[in-house]
Design a protein around this motif. Structure first.
Motif, PDB file in Angstrom:
ATOM      1  N   ALA A 162       0.850  -1.195   0.000  1.00 28.09           N
ATOM      2  CA  ALA A 162       0.000   0.000   0.000  1.00 28.09           C
ATOM      3  C   ALA A 162       0.882   1.239   0.000  1.00 28.09           C
ATOM      4  O   ALA A 162       2.043   1.192   0.389  1.00 28.09           O
ATOM      5  CB  ALA A 162      -0.903   0.021   1.231  1.00 28.09           C
ATOM      6  N   LEU A 163       0.307   2.334  -0.427  1.00 23.85           N
ATOM      7  CA  LEU A 163       0.961   3.630  -0.378  1.00 23.85           C
ATOM      8  C   LEU A 163       0.296   4.456   0.710  1.00 23.85           C
ATOM      9  O   LEU A 163      -0.936   4.563   0.746  1.00 23.85           O
ATOM     10  CB  LEU A 163       0.843   4.358  -1.726  1.00 23.85           C
ATOM     11  CG  LEU A 163       1.509   5.728  -1.794  1.00 23.85           C
ATOM     12  CD1 LEU A 163       3.032   5.575  -1.714  1.00 23.85           C
ATOM     13  CD2 LEU A 163       1.118   6.458  -3.068  1.00 23.85           C
ATOM     14  N   ARG A 164       1.090   5.022   1.597  1.00 23.84           N
ATOM     15  CA  ARG A 164       0.594   5.899   2.654  1.00 23.84           C
ATOM     16  C   ARG A 164       1.221   7.273   2.458  1.00 23.84           C
ATOM     17  O   ARG A 164       2.411   7.379   2.133  1.00 23.84           O
ATOM     18  CB  ARG A 164       0.980   5.370   4.045  1.00 23.84           C
ATOM     19  CG  ARG A 164       0.558   3.946   4.328  1.00 23.84           C
ATOM     20  CD  ARG A 164      -0.920   3.664   4.229  1.00 23.84           C
ATOM     21  NE  ARG A 164      -1.722   4.588   4.985  1.00 23.84           N
ATOM     22  CZ  ARG A 164      -2.989   4.890   4.699  1.00 23.84           C
ATOM     23  NH1 ARG A 164      -3.590   4.341   3.681  1.00 23.84           N
ATOM     24  NH2 ARG A 164      -3.656   5.737   5.428  1.00 23.84           N
ATOM     25  N   LEU A 202      -5.388  19.391   0.786  1.00 28.69           N
ATOM     26  CA  LEU A 202      -6.627  19.765   0.104  1.00 28.69           C
ATOM     27  C   LEU A 202      -6.685  19.133  -1.287  1.00 28.69           C
ATOM     28  O   LEU A 202      -7.715  18.587  -1.684  1.00 28.69           O
ATOM     29  CB  LEU A 202      -6.752  21.284   0.016  1.00 28.69           C
ATOM     30  CG  LEU A 202      -7.990  21.813  -0.697  1.00 28.69           C
ATOM     31  CD1 LEU A 202      -9.274  21.361   0.000  1.00 28.69           C
ATOM     32  CD2 LEU A 202      -7.936  23.330  -0.794  1.00 28.69           C
ATOM     33  N   ALA A 203      -5.579  19.196  -2.019  1.00 30.51           N
ATOM     34  CA  ALA A 203      -5.545  18.597  -3.357  1.00 30.51           C
ATOM     35  C   ALA A 203      -5.784  17.092  -3.287  1.00 30.51           C
ATOM     36  O   ALA A 203      -6.562  16.532  -4.075  1.00 30.51           O
ATOM     37  CB  ALA A 203      -4.207  18.889  -4.033  1.00 30.51           C
ATOM     38  N   LEU A 204      -5.135  16.413  -2.347  1.00 31.21           N
ATOM     39  CA  LEU A 204      -5.289  14.963  -2.204  1.00 31.21           C
ATOM     40  C   LEU A 204      -6.709  14.594  -1.792  1.00 31.21           C
ATOM     41  O   LEU A 204      -7.287  13.627  -2.314  1.00 31.21           O
ATOM     42  CB  LEU A 204      -4.280  14.428  -1.190  1.00 31.21           C
ATOM     43  CG  LEU A 204      -2.816  14.563  -1.606  1.00 31.21           C
ATOM     44  CD1 LEU A 204      -1.894  14.350  -0.407  1.00 31.21           C
ATOM     45  CD2 LEU A 204      -2.471  13.615  -2.744  1.00 31.21           C
ATOM     46  N   GLU A 205      -7.284  15.347  -0.873  1.00 34.81           N
ATOM     47  CA  GLU A 205      -8.645  15.071  -0.424  1.00 34.81           C
ATOM     48  C   GLU A 205      -9.667  15.379  -1.517  1.00 34.81           C
ATOM     49  O   GLU A 205     -10.671  14.669  -1.646  1.00 34.81           O
ATOM     50  CB  GLU A 205      -8.953  15.850   0.845  1.00 34.81           C
ATOM     51  CG  GLU A 205      -8.188  15.326   2.049  1.00 34.81           C
ATOM     52  CD  GLU A 205      -8.396  16.141   3.310  1.00 34.81           C
ATOM     53  OE1 GLU A 205      -8.971  17.264   3.239  1.00 34.81           O
ATOM     54  OE2 GLU A 205      -7.969  15.663   4.382  1.00 34.81           O
ATOM     55  N   THR A 206      -9.414  16.410  -2.310  1.00 38.79           N
ATOM     56  CA  THR A 206     -10.341  16.793  -3.379  1.00 38.79           C
ATOM     57  C   THR A 206     -10.511  15.674  -4.400  1.00 38.79           C
ATOM     58  O   THR A 206     -11.599  15.476  -4.934  1.00 38.79           O
ATOM     59  CB  THR A 206      -9.866  18.089  -4.071  1.00 38.79           C
ATOM     60  OG1 THR A 206      -9.858  19.135  -3.098  1.00 38.79           O
ATOM     61  CG2 THR A 206     -10.768  18.484  -5.221  1.00 38.79           C
ATOM     62  N   VAL A 207      -9.434  14.930  -4.656  1.00 35.00           N
ATOM     63  CA  VAL A 207      -9.519  13.840  -5.639  1.00 35.00           C
ATOM     64  C   VAL A 207      -9.827  12.499  -4.984  1.00 35.00           C
ATOM     65  O   VAL A 207      -9.798  11.461  -5.647  1.00 35.00           O
ATOM     66  CB  VAL A 207      -8.247  13.742  -6.510  1.00 35.00           C
ATOM     67  CG1 VAL A 207      -8.071  15.012  -7.318  1.00 35.00           C
ATOM     68  CG2 VAL A 207      -7.013  13.438  -5.682  1.00 35.00           C
ATOM     69  N   GLN A 255      -8.124  10.767   0.579  1.00 32.03           N
ATOM     70  CA  GLN A 255      -8.000  10.981   2.017  1.00 32.03           C
ATOM     71  C   GLN A 255      -7.726   9.691   2.778  1.00 32.03           C
ATOM     72  O   GLN A 255      -7.075   9.716   3.825  1.00 32.03           O
ATOM     73  CB  GLN A 255      -9.230  11.704   2.592  1.00 32.03           C
ATOM     74  CG  GLN A 255     -10.531  11.021   2.384  1.00 32.03           C
ATOM     75  CD  GLN A 255     -11.216  11.415   1.074  1.00 32.03           C
ATOM     76  OE1 GLN A 255     -10.604  12.016   0.194  1.00 32.03           O
ATOM     77  NE2 GLN A 255     -12.469  11.044   0.942  1.00 32.03           N
ATOM     78  N   GLU A 256      -8.160   8.545   2.276  1.00 29.07           N
ATOM     79  CA  GLU A 256      -7.915   7.282   2.966  1.00 29.07           C
ATOM     80  C   GLU A 256      -6.442   6.900   2.966  1.00 29.07           C
ATOM     81  O   GLU A 256      -6.007   6.065   3.760  1.00 29.07           O
ATOM     82  CB  GLU A 256      -8.744   6.159   2.339  1.00 29.07           C
ATOM     83  CG  GLU A 256     -10.224   6.319   2.571  1.00 29.07           C
ATOM     84  CD  GLU A 256     -11.027   5.195   1.936  1.00 29.07           C
ATOM     85  OE1 GLU A 256     -10.444   4.198   1.489  1.00 29.07           O
ATOM     86  OE2 GLU A 256     -12.254   5.338   1.914  1.00 29.07           O
ATOM     87  N   TRP A 257      -5.654   7.474   2.094  1.00 28.56           N
ATOM     88  CA  TRP A 257      -4.222   7.173   2.018  1.00 28.56           C
ATOM     89  C   TRP A 257      -3.401   8.033   2.979  1.00 28.56           C
ATOM     90  O   TRP A 257      -2.225   7.815   3.143  1.00 28.56           O
ATOM     91  CB  TRP A 257      -3.691   7.398   0.606  1.00 28.56           C
ATOM     92  CG  TRP A 257      -4.344   6.558  -0.451  1.00 28.56           C
ATOM     93  CD1 TRP A 257      -5.333   5.642  -0.315  1.00 28.56           C
ATOM     94  CD2 TRP A 257      -4.034   6.583  -1.837  1.00 28.56           C
ATOM     95  NE1 TRP A 257      -5.664   5.090  -1.511  1.00 28.56           N
ATOM     96  CE2 TRP A 257      -4.879   5.650  -2.469  1.00 28.56           C
ATOM     97  CE3 TRP A 257      -3.125   7.301  -2.602  1.00 28.56           C
ATOM     98  CZ2 TRP A 257      -4.840   5.423  -3.844  1.00 28.56           C
ATOM     99  CZ3 TRP A 257      -3.088   7.065  -3.962  1.00 28.56           C
ATOM    100  CH2 TRP A 257      -3.942   6.133  -4.575  1.00 28.56           C
ATOM    101  N   ILE A 258      -4.037   9.044   3.594  1.00 22.56           N
ATOM    102  CA  ILE A 258      -3.327  10.018   4.414  1.00 22.56           C
ATOM    103  C   ILE A 258      -3.230   9.559   5.866  1.00 22.56           C
ATOM    104  O   ILE A 258      -4.229   9.198   6.477  1.00 22.56           O
ATOM    105  CB  ILE A 258      -4.020  11.396   4.350  1.00 22.56           C
ATOM    106  CG1 ILE A 258      -4.014  11.928   2.911  1.00 22.56           C
ATOM    107  CG2 ILE A 258      -3.358  12.385   5.298  1.00 22.56           C
ATOM    108  CD1 ILE A 258      -4.802  13.196   2.695  1.00 22.56           C
ATOM    109  N   ASP A 259      -2.017   9.575   6.397  1.00 24.03           N
ATOM    110  CA  ASP A 259      -1.746   9.347   7.808  1.00 24.03           C
ATOM    111  C   ASP A 259      -1.268  10.653   8.402  1.00 24.03           C
ATOM    112  O   ASP A 259      -0.278  11.221   7.946  1.00 24.03           O
ATOM    113  CB  ASP A 259      -0.632   8.303   8.011  1.00 24.03           C
ATOM    114  CG  ASP A 259      -1.039   6.899   7.603  1.00 24.03           C
ATOM    115  OD1 ASP A 259      -2.236   6.584   7.646  1.00 24.03           O
ATOM    116  OD2 ASP A 259      -0.146   6.119   7.236  1.00 24.03           O
ATOM    117  N   GLY A 260      -1.968  11.098   9.431  1.00 23.04           N
ATOM    118  CA  GLY A 260      -1.521  12.326  10.110  1.00 23.04           C
ATOM    119  C   GLY A 260      -1.946  13.588   9.426  1.00 23.04           C
ATOM    120  O   GLY A 260      -2.441  13.703   8.390  1.00 23.04           O
TER     121      GLY A 260
END
Length: 99
Positions: free
Chosen positions: A74-76, A86-91, A94-99
């Motif tokens: 997996a990629l985190r 914001l850019a990552l969540e917009t597309v 968000q499930e890949w984001i830690d912290g």
């Protein structure tokens, strides 16, 4: 202000960690892909020193996630600043984001 991205690769308990800094944009797409391509397992990209990501960066992340997940990895994405987050969540990443 750092504009060109820089990368370093280390290992933590869960696997490889890529620390990135600067702006991850089209000019850095090939280098980012080259840094991530040999890594396997659960790969973490520390974005705490990244000030910008564009669609080409997101495309690299999606491609790496597909490759890693096909082998059980997996990629985190760790600690993105406000604008990259914001850019990552917009597309929808968000499930890949830690912290």
């Amino acid at each position: 202000m750092v504009t060109d991205a820089q990368f370093s690769v280390g290992v933590e308990g869960t696997g490889p960690v890529v620390s990135a800094s600067g702006q991850l944009d089209l000019a850095m797409k090939v280098e980012l892909r080259e840094v991530l391509s040999p890594l396997t397992g659960v790969v973490t990209v520390d974005l705490s020193d990244v000030t910008f990501v564009d669609s080409s960066t997101i495309g690299v992340f999606v491609g790496v996630q597909k490759r890693l997940s096909s082998d059980g990895g997996a990629l985190r994405l760790r600690n993105p600043q406000a604008m990259p987050r914001l850019a990552l969540e917009t597309v929808g990443l968000q499930e890949w984001i830690d912290g």
